[in-house]
Scaffold this motif. Structure first.
Motif, PDB file in Angstrom:
ATOM      1  N   GLY A  95      -7.007  10.451   9.397  1.00 47.46           N
ATOM      2  CA  GLY A  95      -7.683  11.746   9.403  1.00 47.46           C
ATOM      3  C   GLY A  95      -6.743  12.918   9.629  1.00 47.46           C
ATOM      4  N   SER A  96      -5.459  12.732   9.391  1.00 44.97           N
ATOM      5  CA  SER A  96      -4.474  13.776   9.684  1.00 44.97           C
ATOM      6  C   SER A  96      -3.699  14.172   8.430  1.00 44.97           C
ATOM      7  CB  SER A  96      -3.488  13.307  10.747  1.00 44.97           C
ATOM      8  OG  SER A  96      -2.459  14.273  10.943  1.00 44.97           O
ATOM      9  N   PRO A  97      -3.529  15.466   8.194  1.00 48.56           N
ATOM     10  CA  PRO A  97      -2.706  15.889   7.059  1.00 48.56           C
ATOM     11  C   PRO A  97      -1.269  15.404   7.179  1.00 48.56           C
ATOM     12  CG  PRO A  97      -3.228  17.766   8.479  1.00 48.56           C
ATOM     13  CD  PRO A  97      -4.079  16.618   8.929  1.00 48.56           C
ATOM     14  N   LEU A  98      -0.818  15.115   8.391  1.00 50.01           N
ATOM     15  CA  LEU A  98       0.536  14.602   8.574  1.00 50.01           C
ATOM     16  C   LEU A  98       0.688  13.186   8.029  1.00 50.01           C
ATOM     17  CD1 LEU A  98       1.264  15.827  12.227  1.00 50.01           C
ATOM     18  CD2 LEU A  98       1.936  16.906  10.068  1.00 50.01           C
ATOM     19  N   MET A  99      -0.434  12.491   7.834  1.00 50.12           N
ATOM     20  CA  MET A  99      -0.418  11.115   7.336  1.00 50.12           C
ATOM     21  C   MET A  99      -1.178  10.979   6.023  1.00 50.12           C
ATOM     22  SD  MET A  99       1.290   9.591   9.757  1.00 50.12           S
ATOM     23  CE  MET A  99       0.963   7.840   9.640  1.00 50.12           C
ATOM     24  N   ALA A 100      -1.384  12.085   5.337  1.00 49.12           N
ATOM     25  CA  ALA A 100      -2.255  12.099   4.158  1.00 49.12           C
ATOM     26  C   ALA A 100      -1.780  11.177   3.050  1.00 49.12           C
ATOM     27  CB  ALA A 100      -2.400  13.518   3.632  1.00 49.12           C
ATOM     28  N   ASP A 101      -0.478  10.930   2.967  1.00 49.96           N
ATOM     29  CA  ASP A 101       0.063  10.089   1.891  1.00 49.96           C
ATOM     30  C   ASP A 101       0.530   8.732   2.398  1.00 49.96           C
ATOM     31  OD1 ASP A 101      -0.303  12.164  -0.031  1.00 49.96           O
ATOM     32  OD2 ASP A 101       1.541  13.123   0.692  1.00 49.96           O
ATOM     33  N   LYS A 124     -11.983   3.156   2.666  1.00 54.79           N
ATOM     34  CA  LYS A 124     -11.888   3.385   4.100  1.00 54.79           C
ATOM     35  C   LYS A 124     -13.116   4.186   4.555  1.00 54.79           C
ATOM     36  CE  LYS A 124      -8.604   2.114   5.747  1.00 54.79           C
ATOM     37  NZ  LYS A 124      -7.285   2.702   6.022  1.00 54.79           N
ATOM     38  N   THR A 125     -13.318   4.244   5.877  1.00 55.54           N
ATOM     39  CA  THR A 125     -14.392   5.079   6.413  1.00 55.54           C
ATOM     40  C   THR A 125     -13.780   6.240   7.188  1.00 55.54           C
ATOM     41  OG1 THR A 125     -14.611   3.608   8.353  1.00 55.54           O
ATOM     42  CG2 THR A 125     -16.111   3.243   6.489  1.00 55.54           C
ATOM     43  N   ASN A 126     -14.425   7.381   7.122  1.00 54.69           N
ATOM     44  CA  ASN A 126     -13.861   8.631   7.634  1.00 54.69           C
ATOM     45  C   ASN A 126     -13.813   8.655   9.164  1.00 54.69           C
ATOM     46  OD1 ASN A 126     -12.694  11.129   7.116  1.00 54.69           O
ATOM     47  ND2 ASN A 126     -14.637  12.221   7.159  1.00 54.69           N
ATOM     48  N   VAL A 127     -12.833   9.413   9.686  1.00 57.22           N
ATOM     49  CA  VAL A 127     -12.584   9.497  11.126  1.00 57.22           C
ATOM     50  C   VAL A 127     -12.191  10.920  11.493  1.00 57.22           C
ATOM     51  CG1 VAL A 127     -11.814   7.101  11.332  1.00 57.22           C
ATOM     52  CG2 VAL A 127     -10.141   8.890  10.832  1.00 57.22           C
ATOM     53  N   PRO A 128     -12.335  11.312  12.765  1.00 54.00           N
ATOM     54  CA  PRO A 128     -11.686  12.540  13.233  1.00 54.00           C
ATOM     55  C   PRO A 128     -10.179  12.302  13.328  1.00 54.00           C
ATOM     56  CG  PRO A 128     -12.774  11.434  15.045  1.00 54.00           C
ATOM     57  CD  PRO A 128     -13.141  10.669  13.815  1.00 54.00           C
ATOM     58  N   GLU A 129      -9.410  13.377  13.418  1.00 55.03           N
ATOM     59  CA  GLU A 129      -7.960  13.251  13.415  1.00 55.03           C
ATOM     60  C   GLU A 129      -7.478  12.339  14.541  1.00 55.03           C
ATOM     61  OE1 GLU A 129      -4.121  16.100  12.619  1.00 55.03           O
ATOM     62  OE2 GLU A 129      -5.809  16.957  13.733  1.00 55.03           O
ATOM     63  N   PHE A 130      -6.768  11.265  14.150  1.00 60.24           N
ATOM     64  CA  PHE A 130      -6.264  10.254  15.073  1.00 60.24           C
ATOM     65  C   PHE A 130      -7.364   9.731  16.003  1.00 60.24           C
ATOM     66  CE2 PHE A 130      -2.210  12.197  13.782  1.00 60.24           C
ATOM     67  CZ  PHE A 130      -1.532  11.050  13.402  1.00 60.24           C
ATOM     68  N   ALA A 131      -8.587   9.693  15.490  1.00 58.20           N
ATOM     69  CA  ALA A 131      -9.734   9.125  16.210  1.00 58.20           C
ATOM     70  C   ALA A 131     -10.044   9.852  17.512  1.00 58.20           C
ATOM     71  CB  ALA A 131      -9.519   7.631  16.478  1.00 58.20           C
ATOM     72  N   ALA A 132      -9.634  11.095  17.630  1.00 56.55           N
ATOM     73  CA  ALA A 132      -9.848  11.861  18.860  1.00 56.55           C
ATOM     74  C   ALA A 132     -11.128  12.670  18.763  1.00 56.55           C
ATOM     75  CB  ALA A 132      -8.663  12.782  19.133  1.00 56.55           C
ATOM     76  N   GLY A 133     -12.116  12.310  19.575  1.00 56.03           N
ATOM     77  CA  GLY A 133     -13.367  13.049  19.604  1.00 56.03           C
ATOM     78  C   GLY A 133     -14.517  12.289  18.985  1.00 56.03           C
ATOM     79  N   SER A 134     -15.715  12.553  19.448  1.00 60.60           N
ATOM     80  CA  SER A 134     -16.905  11.850  18.964  1.00 60.60           C
ATOM     81  C   SER A 134     -17.681  12.672  17.939  1.00 60.60           C
ATOM     82  CB  SER A 134     -17.802  11.459  20.148  1.00 60.60           C
ATOM     83  OG  SER A 134     -17.290  10.311  20.783  1.00 60.60           O
ATOM     84  N   HIS A 135     -16.952  13.344  17.057  1.00 59.40           N
ATOM     85  CA  HIS A 135     -17.532  14.009  15.894  1.00 59.40           C
ATOM     86  C   HIS A 135     -16.530  13.840  14.768  1.00 59.40           C
ATOM     87  CE1 HIS A 135     -19.559  16.664  13.222  1.00 59.40           C
ATOM     88  NE2 HIS A 135     -18.892  17.762  13.503  1.00 59.40           N
ATOM     89  N   THR A 136     -16.985  13.312  13.628  1.00 63.17           N
ATOM     90  CA  THR A 136     -16.071  12.920  12.557  1.00 63.17           C
ATOM     91  C   THR A 136     -15.856  14.057  11.572  1.00 63.17           C
ATOM     92  OG1 THR A 136     -16.637  10.592  12.806  1.00 63.17           O
ATOM     93  CG2 THR A 136     -15.720  11.263  10.689  1.00 63.17           C
ATOM     94  N   PHE A 137     -14.702  14.705  11.708  1.00 66.09           N
ATOM     95  CA  PHE A 137     -14.291  15.744  10.756  1.00 66.09           C
ATOM     96  C   PHE A 137     -12.772  15.799  10.755  1.00 66.09           C
ATOM     97  CE2 PHE A 137     -14.096  17.873  14.790  1.00 66.09           C
ATOM     98  CZ  PHE A 137     -13.070  18.797  14.675  1.00 66.09           C
ATOM     99  N   ASN A 138     -12.192  16.192   9.641  1.00 66.10           N
ATOM    100  CA  ASN A 138     -10.748  16.380   9.541  1.00 66.10           C
ATOM    101  C   ASN A 138     -10.452  17.252   8.331  1.00 66.10           C
ATOM    102  OD1 ASN A 138     -10.196  14.594   7.111  1.00 66.10           O
ATOM    103  ND2 ASN A 138     -11.096  13.080   8.507  1.00 66.10           N
ATOM    104  N   THR A 139      -9.220  17.719   8.238  1.00 68.68           N
ATOM    105  CA  THR A 139      -8.857  18.622   7.145  1.00 68.68           C
ATOM    106  C   THR A 139      -8.433  17.871   5.894  1.00 68.68           C
ATOM    107  OG1 THR A 139      -6.590  18.781   7.996  1.00 68.68           O
ATOM    108  CG2 THR A 139      -8.163  20.461   8.729  1.00 68.68           C
ATOM    109  N   VAL A 140      -8.351  16.539   5.962  1.00 72.17           N
ATOM    110  CA  VAL A 140      -8.011  15.747   4.777  1.00 72.17           C
ATOM    111  C   VAL A 140      -9.256  15.503   3.932  1.00 72.17           C
ATOM    112  CG1 VAL A 140      -6.981  13.607   3.924  1.00 72.17           C
ATOM    113  CG2 VAL A 140      -6.147  14.633   6.056  1.00 72.17           C
ATOM    114  N   PHE A 141     -10.327  15.060   4.564  1.00 73.25           N
ATOM    115  CA  PHE A 141     -11.536  14.653   3.831  1.00 73.25           C
ATOM    116  C   PHE A 141     -12.775  15.470   4.180  1.00 73.25           C
ATOM    117  CE2 PHE A 141      -9.059  10.595   4.083  1.00 73.25           C
ATOM    118  CZ  PHE A 141      -8.786  10.480   2.730  1.00 73.25           C
TER     119      PHE A 141
END
Length: 463
Positions: A95-101, A124-141
């Motif tokens: 879920g991190s742009p630093l790991m997008a590729d 895959k199934t979507n996650v918050p950035e590095f699985a931090a937080g109980s709401h699933t959002f990130n800038t990749v997906f």
């Protein structure tokens, strides 16, 4: 194609239909891809979907069956791994742009085991950035939405997994849980999620094999399916020195189980330790009648877990700084603010701070051991609020009590984390507006099968 098997059938029914050749793996995949096409554009639960590779995998599953070669218990079932679990050859972004590729070259252990059981990988199934937080959002997906009410959060960090399950896009899902990442999305989406006992589902590779706040575990739409997936995930491995010695097969047999005679401690708010939404508290309190009707003895008691707050926050900050501190330093400003703040909180911790946290954790573990000498189950909320609006990172308050950080509203889950005990989220009720509310059942460390038997009995009582 079998007319009695579809995407909403249990995972056990789907696996049996493939094994008995009443439906092919390719046909089962097509049914799920149709559901994904219907629901995923709105809900955004499954990411990095690769239909071509999935079709190739399903065709190979059918050839394996036709040739009479050995098959696993999940043979032919479509599966999407959590996007924090490394899957060889599949994009894994955390879920991190630093790991997008990022495309791992090796499966991690939980993936290795599930793949060996015969699944057809679809994405895959979507996650918050590095699985931090109980709401699933990130800038990749982007954001994963609740399948019951798409204006609401699906929870996290296994929010994509829970949403995909609840909407019939997959029959089973894997997840991980530090502060509630299996249990919270299960509650929000109306499915079942298990945080196993420490050591039940080993992890490898791991930057620190002695770090024990986060565990992997199964998610499903019912408790029997959950046990099936746990039977695949669980068991010792020489690469994981803290793994429990019981083989996963102990979970494969039908659960059975009864609530009759069980000693149930019920606590809607852990004696005021946690703030709980009034409607959630009423639903949890109302479970007393269900347990009593099934023959359980219910008392309104709870262990004192207040010390767990400082223990969890110290160990979480220490863990995140150890794991992500170098990445954060190399890319200042790249991580979401709440994650960056939690990493930064780990920087000034001393050896004495961490030692005190582990001493506190040891005390809490002993306190729970003693508590379960006179109680069989502890029952409390999974999440302290119903699913909140998806445009919020976390609830700003609970019935007027301010939530200062993205951790504050997760105490019902993370106070159990630091005890090391297994905990399962079971769908129990709905709010007046129809939002799912799960019930958290906790048992003594190592009693995972007993916990699932109790959860299955509760599920039957609600049927």
């Amino acid at each position: 194609m079998s007319d009695d098997v579809g995407v909403d059938s249990t995972a056990r029914e789907q696996a049996a239909a493939v094994a008995e050749r009443r439906i092919s793996a390719r046909e089962l995949l097509d049914l799920h891809l149709t559901r994904i096409a219907e629901r995923n554009p709105e809900l955004n639960a499954i990411v990095s979907l690769d239909e071509e590779r999935a079709r190739t995998g399903a065709a190979e599953a059918d050839r394996t069956l036709a040739a009479g070669r050995p098959t696993g218990p999940l043979h032919g079932l479509p599966f999407a791994f959590k996007d924090t679990h490394a899957v060889a050859g599949w994009r894994t972004t955390y879920g991190s742009p630093l790991m997008a590729d990022n495309v791992p070259e090796q499966d991690e252990l939980i993936v290795e085991r599930v793949r060996a059981a015969g699944v057809v990988v679809i994405g895959k199934t979507n996650v918050p950035e590095f699985a931090a937080g109980s709401h699933t959002f990130n800038t990749v997906f982007g954001t994963t939405l609740n399948p019951v009410d798409p204006t609401r959060s699906a929870g996290g960090s296994s929010g994509g997994a829970a949403c995909a399950l609840a909407s019939g896009m997959v029959p089973l899902a894997d997840g991980s849980d530090m502060g509630g990442s299996l249990r919270n999305p299960a509650s929000f989406c109306g499915v079942v999620g298990l945080r196993p006992s420490l050591g039940r589902v080993p992890e490898w590779p791991h930057y620190n094999q002695w770090e024990t706040t986060s565990v992997g575990g199964p998610m499903a739409r019912n408790v029997g399916d959950l046990a099936l997936l746990l039977s695949v995930m669980a068991g010792p491995d020489p690469r994981a020195p803290q793994a429990l010695g019981d083989p996963g097969s102990v979970f494969a047999a039908p659960l059975g189980g009864s609530l009759d005679g069980l000693r149930v401690a019920l606590s809607p708010d852990l004696a005021g330790t946690i703030a709980v939404d009034r409607e959630v508290a009423q639903i949890v309190a109302g479970s007393a009648g269900t347990f009593r009707d099934a023959g359980a003895r219910v008392v309104h008691e709870q262990p004192d877990l207040a010390a767990g707050d400082a223990v969890f926050r110290t160990l979480r900050a220490w863990h995140l700084h150890a794991k992500l501190g170098a990445l954060h330093a190399a890319h200042p400003g790249a991580l979401k603010t709440s994650l960056a703040d939690n990493i930064d909180a780990g920087a000034p911790l001393t050896g004495a701070d961490v030692a005190a946290a582990y001493a506190g954790r040891t005390m809490l573990s002993e306190r729970m051991r003693v508590f379960f000498e006179t109680h069989d189950l502890l029952v409390l909320p999974v999440s302290q609020v119903p699913p909140f609006p998806a445009d919020q990172e976390f609830p700003s308050d609970i019935d007027g009590e301010p939530m200062q950080t993205y951790l504050d509203w997760m105490r019902a889950a993370y106070l159990i984390t630091v005890t090391g005990c297994p905990a399962v989220s079971v769908p129990f009720g709905r709010t007046a507006t129809g939002l799912p509310v799960g019930l958290q059942l906790v048992a003594a460390h190592g009693r995972d099968r007993f916990l699932l038997q109790a959860a299955a009995a509760l599920e039957s009582a609600l049927a």
